[in-house]
Design a protein around this motif. Sequence first.
Motif, mmCIF file in Angstrom:
data_model
loop_
_atom_site.group_PDB
_atom_site.id
_atom_site.type_symbol
_atom_site.label_atom_id
_atom_site.label_comp_id
_atom_site.label_asym_id
_atom_site.label_seq_id
_atom_site.Cartn_x
_atom_site.Cartn_y
_atom_site.Cartn_z
ATOM 1 N N UNK A 37 0.809 -1.214 0.000
ATOM 2 C CA UNK A 37 0.000 0.000 0.000
ATOM 3 C C UNK A 37 0.845 1.269 0.000
ATOM 4 N N UNK A 38 2.166 1.113 0.037
ATOM 5 C CA UNK A 38 3.052 2.262 0.114
ATOM 6 C C UNK A 38 3.937 2.386 -1.125
ATOM 7 N N UNK A 39 4.182 3.622 -1.516
ATOM 8 C CA UNK A 39 5.267 3.893 -2.440
ATOM 9 C C UNK A 39 6.578 3.637 -1.716
ATOM 10 N N UNK A 40 7.629 3.347 -2.462
ATOM 11 C CA UNK A 40 8.918 3.101 -1.850
ATOM 12 C C UNK A 40 9.971 3.979 -2.501
ATOM 13 N N UNK A 41 10.854 4.488 -1.679
ATOM 14 C CA UNK A 41 11.930 5.317 -2.199
ATOM 15 C C UNK A 41 13.277 4.863 -1.666
ATOM 16 N N UNK A 42 14.304 5.199 -2.427
ATOM 17 C CA UNK A 42 15.679 5.032 -1.962
ATOM 18 C C UNK A 42 16.325 6.415 -1.895
ATOM 19 N N UNK A 54 9.485 4.259 -6.490
ATOM 20 C CA UNK A 54 8.594 3.383 -7.234
ATOM 21 C C UNK A 54 7.227 3.429 -6.569
ATOM 22 N N UNK A 55 6.192 3.534 -7.377
ATOM 23 C CA UNK A 55 4.834 3.591 -6.854
ATOM 24 C C UNK A 55 4.431 2.259 -6.221
ATOM 25 N N UNK A 56 3.394 2.287 -5.414
ATOM 26 C CA UNK A 56 2.965 1.087 -4.691
ATOM 27 C C UNK A 56 2.676 -0.068 -5.631
#
Length: 116
Positions: free
Chosen positions: A30-35, A50-52
Amino acid sequence: VQLQASGGGLAQAGGSLRLSCAASGRTFSSFDMGWFRQAPGKEREFVARIAWSGGYTNYAPSVRGRFTISRDNAKNTGYLHMNSLKPEDTAVYYCAAGNDYVYDYWGQGTLVTVSS
């Protein structure tokens, strides 16, 4: 959600590494993820997102074409594939999760060192 980044280490310039971000707790999908990354003496900077759903990605100009962000929601894991590494990629890399470009959850960071 709790995040655990891993996969950092020492690489030579031109080499590759793959970072992983393992999630637990709330539903990772349910979450977007970032680095993000923070080099010695510098502020933390955005690397990739990157989008969920995995259907949308974006990158910092400095890594576009060399790094690829991906995720496997079935495994609650995100990845950052890093190719053509440069010494200036040396930093502590953090994964984060959130929505609408607000990241509420952060991993502990993994160190990437690129030698010339």
